[in-house]
Write a protein that holds these residues in place. Structure first.
Motif, PDB file in Angstrom:
ATOM      1  N   ALA A  97       0.833  -1.206   0.000  1.00 13.45           N
ATOM      2  CA  ALA A  97       0.000   0.000   0.000  1.00 13.45           C
ATOM      3  C   ALA A  97       0.864   1.250   0.000  1.00 13.45           C
ATOM      4  CB  ALA A  97      -0.913   0.011   1.218  1.00 13.45           C
ATOM      5  N   SER A  98       0.373   2.273  -0.686  1.00 14.25           N
ATOM      6  CA  SER A  98       0.934   3.619  -0.578  1.00 14.25           C
ATOM      7  C   SER A  98       0.200   4.274   0.578  1.00 14.25           C
ATOM      8  CB  SER A  98       0.670   4.417  -1.855  1.00 14.25           C
ATOM      9  OG  SER A  98       1.321   3.820  -2.942  1.00 14.25           O
ATOM     10  N   VAL A  99       0.949   4.874   1.497  1.00  8.74           N
ATOM     11  CA  VAL A  99       0.360   5.400   2.727  1.00  8.74           C
ATOM     12  C   VAL A  99       0.771   6.849   2.932  1.00  8.74           C
ATOM     13  CG1 VAL A  99       0.179   5.091   5.227  1.00  8.74           C
ATOM     14  CG2 VAL A  99       0.527   3.094   3.757  1.00  8.74           C
ATOM     15  N   SER A 100      -0.206   7.664   3.298  1.00  5.75           N
ATOM     16  CA  SER A 100       0.052   9.045   3.664  1.00  5.75           C
ATOM     17  C   SER A 100      -0.657   9.324   4.975  1.00  5.75           C
ATOM     18  CB  SER A 100      -0.461   9.985   2.571  1.00  5.75           C
ATOM     19  OG  SER A 100      -0.144  11.309   2.895  1.00  5.75           O
ATOM     20  N   CYS A 101       0.016  10.013   5.880  1.00  3.28           N
ATOM     21  CA  CYS A 101      -0.563  10.359   7.175  1.00  3.28           C
ATOM     22  C   CYS A 101      -0.572  11.865   7.352  1.00  3.28           C
ATOM     23  CB  CYS A 101       0.245   9.748   8.316  1.00  3.28           C
ATOM     24  SG  CYS A 101       0.216   7.949   8.367  1.00  3.28           S
ATOM     25  N   THR A 102      -1.610  12.328   8.047  1.00  7.85           N
ATOM     26  CA  THR A 102      -1.696  13.738   8.382  1.00  7.85           C
ATOM     27  C   THR A 102      -2.226  13.893   9.802  1.00  7.85           C
ATOM     28  OG1 THR A 102      -2.571  15.890   7.718  1.00  7.85           O
ATOM     29  CG2 THR A 102      -3.972  14.002   7.268  1.00  7.85           C
ATOM     30  N   PRO A 103      -1.524  14.623  10.677  1.00 10.64           N
ATOM     31  CA  PRO A 103      -0.195  15.161  10.444  1.00 10.64           C
ATOM     32  C   PRO A 103       0.805  14.028  10.209  1.00 10.64           C
ATOM     33  CG  PRO A 103      -0.753  15.310  12.779  1.00 10.64           C
ATOM     34  CD  PRO A 103      -1.982  14.832  12.060  1.00 10.64           C
ATOM     35  N   ALA A 104       2.007  14.361   9.853  1.00 12.10           N
ATOM     36  CA  ALA A 104       3.020  13.363   9.517  1.00 12.10           C
ATOM     37  C   ALA A 104       3.193  12.350  10.656  1.00 12.10           C
ATOM     38  CB  ALA A 104       4.349  14.040   9.205  1.00 12.10           C
ATOM     39  N   TRP A 105       3.322  11.086  10.279  1.00 13.06           N
ATOM     40  CA  TRP A 105       3.490   9.970  11.208  1.00 13.06           C
ATOM     41  C   TRP A 105       4.789  10.113  11.975  1.00 13.06           C
ATOM     42  CZ3 TRP A 105       6.780   5.987  12.376  1.00 13.06           C
ATOM     43  CH2 TRP A 105       6.253   4.869  13.028  1.00 13.06           C
ATOM     44  N   THR A 106       4.742   9.790  13.268  1.00 10.00           N
ATOM     45  CA  THR A 106       5.960   9.694  14.077  1.00 10.00           C
ATOM     46  C   THR A 106       5.894   8.424  14.908  1.00 10.00           C
ATOM     47  OG1 THR A 106       5.064  10.888  15.984  1.00 10.00           O
ATOM     48  CG2 THR A 106       6.181  12.210  14.279  1.00 10.00           C
ATOM     49  N   GLN A 107       7.028   7.858  15.194  1.00  9.53           N
ATOM     50  CA  GLN A 107       7.099   6.651  16.014  1.00  9.53           C
ATOM     51  C   GLN A 107       6.522   6.906  17.404  1.00  9.53           C
ATOM     52  OE1 GLN A 107       8.145   3.469  15.120  1.00  9.53           O
ATOM     53  NE2 GLN A 107       7.353   2.926  17.122  1.00  9.53           N
ATOM     54  N   GLU A 108       6.722   8.098  17.933  1.00  9.04           N
ATOM     55  CA  GLU A 108       6.282   8.408  19.297  1.00  9.04           C
ATOM     56  C   GLU A 108       4.762   8.332  19.453  1.00  9.04           C
ATOM     57  OE1 GLU A 108      10.168   9.707  18.374  1.00  9.04           O
ATOM     58  OE2 GLU A 108       8.325  10.510  17.474  1.00  9.04           O
ATOM     59  N   GLN A 109       3.999   8.644  18.410  1.00  4.25           N
ATOM     60  CA  GLN A 109       2.544   8.633  18.519  1.00  4.25           C
ATOM     61  C   GLN A 109       1.922   7.300  18.111  1.00  4.25           C
ATOM     62  OE1 GLN A 109      -0.049   8.924  15.700  1.00  4.25           O
ATOM     63  NE2 GLN A 109       1.665   7.926  14.685  1.00  4.25           N
ATOM     64  N   HIS A 110       2.736   6.362  17.634  1.00  3.58           N
ATOM     65  CA  HIS A 110       2.243   5.049  17.199  1.00  3.58           C
ATOM     66  C   HIS A 110       2.437   4.046  18.325  1.00  3.58           C
ATOM     67  CE1 HIS A 110       2.469   1.187  14.942  1.00  3.58           C
ATOM     68  NE2 HIS A 110       1.422   1.731  14.349  1.00  3.58           N
ATOM     69  N   GLN A 111       1.378   3.292  18.648  1.00  3.04           N
ATOM     70  CA  GLN A 111       1.455   2.350  19.769  1.00  3.04           C
ATOM     71  C   GLN A 111       0.927   0.977  19.360  1.00  3.04           C
ATOM     72  OE1 GLN A 111      -0.832   4.044  22.954  1.00  3.04           O
ATOM     73  NE2 GLN A 111       0.310   5.952  22.914  1.00  3.04           N
ATOM     74  N   TYR A 112       1.476  -0.058  19.992  1.00  2.00           N
ATOM     75  CA  TYR A 112       0.949  -1.419  19.863  1.00  2.00           C
ATOM     76  C   TYR A 112       0.170  -1.728  21.125  1.00  2.00           C
ATOM     77  CZ  TYR A 112       4.070  -1.902  15.905  1.00  2.00           C
ATOM     78  OH  TYR A 112       4.695  -1.723  14.703  1.00  2.00           O
ATOM     79  N   ILE A 113      -1.012  -2.323  20.955  1.00  2.30           N
ATOM     80  CA  ILE A 113      -1.909  -2.598  22.066  1.00  2.30           C
ATOM     81  C   ILE A 113      -2.176  -4.105  22.088  1.00  2.30           C
ATOM     82  CG2 ILE A 113      -4.161  -2.108  23.103  1.00  2.30           C
ATOM     83  CD1 ILE A 113      -2.440   0.418  22.746  1.00  2.30           C
ATOM     84  N   ALA A 114      -1.961  -4.744  23.241  1.00  2.00           N
ATOM     85  CA  ALA A 114      -2.203  -6.180  23.369  1.00  2.00           C
ATOM     86  C   ALA A 114      -3.701  -6.455  23.333  1.00  2.00           C
ATOM     87  CB  ALA A 114      -1.614  -6.684  24.673  1.00  2.00           C
TER      88      ALA A 114
END
Length: 116
Positions: A97-114
């Motif tokens: 997939a081609s992916v675009s995020c807004t606002p720009a994606w950052t590792q700090e705001q991305h989380q994995y949830i069990a």
């Protein structure tokens, strides 16, 4: 105008996926190509706490599960998916997939949830 040469892109591997991240030069929007082969994340869900994600499926097919939504969304080449900020989701399939995020994606705001 912004031009980003592919030579400047960074390859990466995540939890059940890999991709090419084009240099982040704008805080409002970004662009990446992701490849999923199997389940991503490998267990549980993932969530973007600050950005909305738009995916255009360029190859393959799969399913998207949004936590607390009863049905799975089946998708294939040519489909577009928008994942809202705060939605817990997981992919299963073999696709690119081609992916675009807004606002720009950052590792700090991305989380994995069990799983609960």
């Amino acid at each position: 105008m912004v031009y980003i040469n592919k030579k400047e892109a960074e390859e990466y591997v995540g939890d059940g996926f890999s991709g090419i991240d084009y240099k982040k030069c704008d805080n409002e929007i970004d662009f990446a190509i992701i490849k999923v082969n199997g389940h991503s994340p490998k267990s549980g869900y993932q969530v973007n706490t600050e950005c909305k994600e738009l995916l255009y499926i360029t190859e393959g097919s799969g399913t998207l599960t949004i936590k607390n939504v009863l049905s799975k969304i089946r998708f294939s080449k040519g489909d577009v998916i928008i994942i809202n900020r705060g939605e817990l989701y997981a992919f299963d399939g073999n696709f690119e997939a081609s992916v675009s995020c807004t606002p720009a994606w950052t590792q700090e705001q991305h989380q994995y949830i069990a799983n609960w």
